[in-house]
Design a protein around this motif. Structure first.
Motif, PDB file in Angstrom:
ATOM      1  N   PHE A   1       0.829  -1.210   0.000  1.00 34.44           N
ATOM      2  CA  PHE A   1       0.000   0.000   0.000  1.00 34.44           C
ATOM      3  C   PHE A   1       0.857   1.251   0.000  1.00 34.44           C
ATOM      4  N   SER A   2       1.872   1.286   0.826  1.00 34.24           N
ATOM      5  CA  SER A   2       2.654   2.515   1.003  1.00 34.24           C
ATOM      6  C   SER A   2       3.456   2.884  -0.244  1.00 34.24           C
ATOM      7  N   THR A   3       3.553   1.981  -1.200  1.00 35.54           N
ATOM      8  CA  THR A   3       4.286   2.280  -2.428  1.00 35.54           C
ATOM      9  C   THR A   3       3.353   2.503  -3.618  1.00 35.54           C
ATOM     10  N   HIS A   4       2.042   2.446  -3.367  1.00 31.25           N
ATOM     11  CA  HIS A   4       1.064   2.581  -4.445  1.00 31.25           C
ATOM     12  C   HIS A   4       0.394   3.949  -4.417  1.00 31.25           C
ATOM     13  N   ALA A   5       0.139   4.483  -5.597  1.00 29.93           N
ATOM     14  CA  ALA A   5      -0.735   5.639  -5.713  1.00 29.93           C
ATOM     15  C   ALA A   5      -2.171   5.188  -5.454  1.00 29.93           C
TER      16      ALA A   5
ATOM     17  N   ILE B   1      -3.730  10.500  -5.292  1.00 33.12           N
ATOM     18  CA  ILE B   1      -2.625  10.920  -4.432  1.00 33.12           C
ATOM     19  C   ILE B   1      -1.451   9.992  -4.626  1.00 33.12           C
ATOM     20  N   ARG B   2      -0.283  10.543  -4.731  1.00 29.55           N
ATOM     21  CA  ARG B   2       0.954   9.785  -4.880  1.00 29.55           C
ATOM     22  C   ARG B   2       1.244   9.008  -3.602  1.00 29.55           C
ATOM     23  N   TRP B   3       2.074   8.004  -3.705  1.00 34.93           N
ATOM     24  CA  TRP B   3       2.350   7.151  -2.553  1.00 34.93           C
ATOM     25  C   TRP B   3       2.894   7.916  -1.352  1.00 34.93           C
ATOM     26  N   ASP B   4       3.646   9.001  -1.621  1.00 33.88           N
ATOM     27  CA  ASP B   4       4.245   9.761  -0.521  1.00 33.88           C
ATOM     28  C   ASP B   4       3.511  11.070  -0.259  1.00 33.88           C
TER      29      ASP B   4
ATOM     30  N   VAL C   1     -14.800  18.720  -8.519  1.00 37.93           N
ATOM     31  CA  VAL C   1     -14.666  18.634  -7.063  1.00 37.93           C
ATOM     32  C   VAL C   1     -13.568  19.528  -6.509  1.00 37.93           C
ATOM     33  N   LYS C   2     -12.838  20.190  -7.374  1.00 36.65           N
ATOM     34  CA  LYS C   2     -11.740  21.049  -6.918  1.00 36.65           C
ATOM     35  C   LYS C   2     -12.256  22.115  -5.956  1.00 36.65           C
ATOM     36  N   GLY C   3     -11.520  22.275  -4.857  1.00 39.75           N
ATOM     37  CA  GLY C   3     -11.896  23.259  -3.858  1.00 39.75           C
ATOM     38  C   GLY C   3     -12.908  22.760  -2.849  1.00 39.75           C
ATOM     39  N   ARG C   4     -13.504  21.594  -3.098  1.00 41.67           N
ATOM     40  CA  ARG C   4     -14.503  21.040  -2.176  1.00 41.67           C
ATOM     41  C   ARG C   4     -14.050  19.716  -1.558  1.00 41.67           C
ATOM     42  N   PHE C   5     -13.308  18.919  -2.301  1.00 44.82           N
ATOM     43  CA  PHE C   5     -12.855  17.610  -1.840  1.00 44.82           C
ATOM     44  C   PHE C   5     -11.356  17.647  -1.573  1.00 44.82           C
ATOM     45  N   THR C   6     -10.932  16.856  -0.605  1.00 47.68           N
ATOM     46  CA  THR C   6      -9.511  16.748  -0.276  1.00 47.68           C
ATOM     47  C   THR C   6      -9.152  15.277  -0.082  1.00 47.68           C
ATOM     48  N   VAL C   7      -8.122  14.853  -0.772  1.00 44.68           N
ATOM     49  CA  VAL C   7      -7.633  13.481  -0.625  1.00 44.68           C
ATOM     50  C   VAL C   7      -6.404  13.492   0.281  1.00 44.68           C
ATOM     51  N   SER C   8      -6.307  12.478   1.122  1.00 46.88           N
ATOM     52  CA  SER C   8      -5.153  12.341   2.012  1.00 46.88           C
ATOM     53  C   SER C   8      -4.939  10.856   2.296  1.00 46.88           C
ATOM     54  N   ARG C   9      -3.814  10.542   2.881  1.00 45.52           N
ATOM     55  CA  ARG C   9      -3.531   9.148   3.206  1.00 45.52           C
ATOM     56  C   ARG C   9      -2.673   9.060   4.451  1.00 45.52           C
ATOM     57  N   ASP C  10      -2.793   7.923   5.113  1.00 44.19           N
ATOM     58  CA  ASP C  10      -1.977   7.607   6.283  1.00 44.19           C
ATOM     59  C   ASP C  10      -1.365   6.241   6.027  1.00 44.19           C
ATOM     60  N   ASN C  11      -0.123   6.235   5.599  1.00 46.74           N
ATOM     61  CA  ASN C  11       0.504   4.969   5.248  1.00 46.74           C
ATOM     62  C   ASN C  11       0.704   4.063   6.466  1.00 46.74           C
ATOM     63  N   ALA C  12       0.818   4.642   7.640  1.00 47.24           N
ATOM     64  CA  ALA C  12       0.952   3.833   8.852  1.00 47.24           C
ATOM     65  C   ALA C  12      -0.321   3.047   9.134  1.00 47.24           C
ATOM     66  N   LYS C  13      -1.454   3.578   8.672  1.00 49.23           N
ATOM     67  CA  LYS C  13      -2.743   2.911   8.890  1.00 49.23           C
ATOM     68  C   LYS C  13      -3.253   2.230   7.619  1.00 49.23           C
ATOM     69  N   ASN C  14      -2.468   2.263   6.545  1.00 53.60           N
ATOM     70  CA  ASN C  14      -2.898   1.669   5.278  1.00 53.60           C
ATOM     71  C   ASN C  14      -4.269   2.190   4.849  1.00 53.60           C
ATOM     72  N   THR C  15      -4.471   3.485   4.980  1.00 55.21           N
ATOM     73  CA  THR C  15      -5.783   4.055   4.710  1.00 55.21           C
ATOM     74  C   THR C  15      -5.652   5.341   3.897  1.00 55.21           C
TER      75      THR C  15
ATOM     76  N   PRO D   1       0.572   1.077  -8.907  1.00 48.51           N
ATOM     77  CA  PRO D   1       1.956   1.547  -8.715  1.00 48.51           C
ATOM     78  C   PRO D   1       2.199   2.927  -9.314  1.00 48.51           C
ATOM     79  N   THR D   2       1.386   3.300 -10.293  1.00 50.11           N
ATOM     80  CA  THR D   2       1.557   4.565 -10.998  1.00 50.11           C
ATOM     81  C   THR D   2       0.447   5.538 -10.655  1.00 50.11           C
ATOM     82  N   LEU D   3       0.805   6.792 -10.375  1.00 48.10           N
ATOM     83  CA  LEU D   3      -0.192   7.832 -10.143  1.00 48.10           C
ATOM     84  C   LEU D   3      -0.870   8.168 -11.467  1.00 48.10           C
ATOM     85  N   ARG D   4      -2.183   8.050 -11.499  1.00 49.30           N
ATOM     86  CA  ARG D   4      -2.902   8.256 -12.746  1.00 49.30           C
ATOM     87  C   ARG D   4      -4.273   8.841 -12.490  1.00 49.30           C
ATOM     88  N   VAL D   5      -4.821   9.480 -13.513  1.00 52.57           N
ATOM     89  CA  VAL D   5      -6.154  10.068 -13.401  1.00 52.57           C
ATOM     90  C   VAL D   5      -7.158   9.314 -14.274  1.00 52.57           C
ATOM     91  N   ASP D   6      -6.704   8.314 -15.001  1.00 47.98           N
ATOM     92  CA  ASP D   6      -7.611   7.486 -15.782  1.00 47.98           C
ATOM     93  C   ASP D   6      -7.981   6.272 -14.950  1.00 47.98           C
TER      94      ASP D   6
END
Length: 121
Positions: A29-33, A51-54, A64-78, A100-105
């Protein structure tokens, strides 16, 4: 192999907020987009956020720009999707995806089963 389980969907009034979560299993998980998509019956799956892996790169769909926010917690795999100022047109099944690759498709390798978000006007 990555297994994904979304949660946090539900019914909300227009203008309200919801936070979706996507829990992942597997050590990669921590290495995947991670991406979020949504789909309504009869329409193509729509890109929402990624969101990129890091967490150094994030992308959002225009609607959704300006209204939605994506985030991640690699310690929690979430990965999370904070949705504010919700509109009836945000009503859809929301899916998280991993690749493995950050993509929008929608060419992500792994997908969750989806969680329904309904915004009542």
């Amino acid at each position: 192999q990555v297994q994904l389980v979304e949660s946090g969907g539900g019914l909300v009034q227009a203008g309200g907020s919801l936070r979706l979560s996507c829990a992942a299993s597997g050590r990669t998980f921590s290495t995947h987009a991670m991406g979020w998509f949504r789909q309504v019956p009869g329409k193509e799956r729509e890109f929402v956020a990624a969101i990129r892996w890091d967490s150094t790169s994030k992308y959002y769909g225009d609607s959704v720009k300006g209204r939605f926010t994506v985030s991640r917690d690699n310690a929690k795999n979430t990965v999370y999707l904070q949705m504010n100022s919700l509109k009836p047109e945000d009503t859809a099944a929301y899916y998280c995806a991993a690749d493995p690759t950050l993509r929008v498709d929608p060419g992500y390798a792994y997908w969750g089963q989806g969680t329904q978000v309904t915004v009542d006007s």
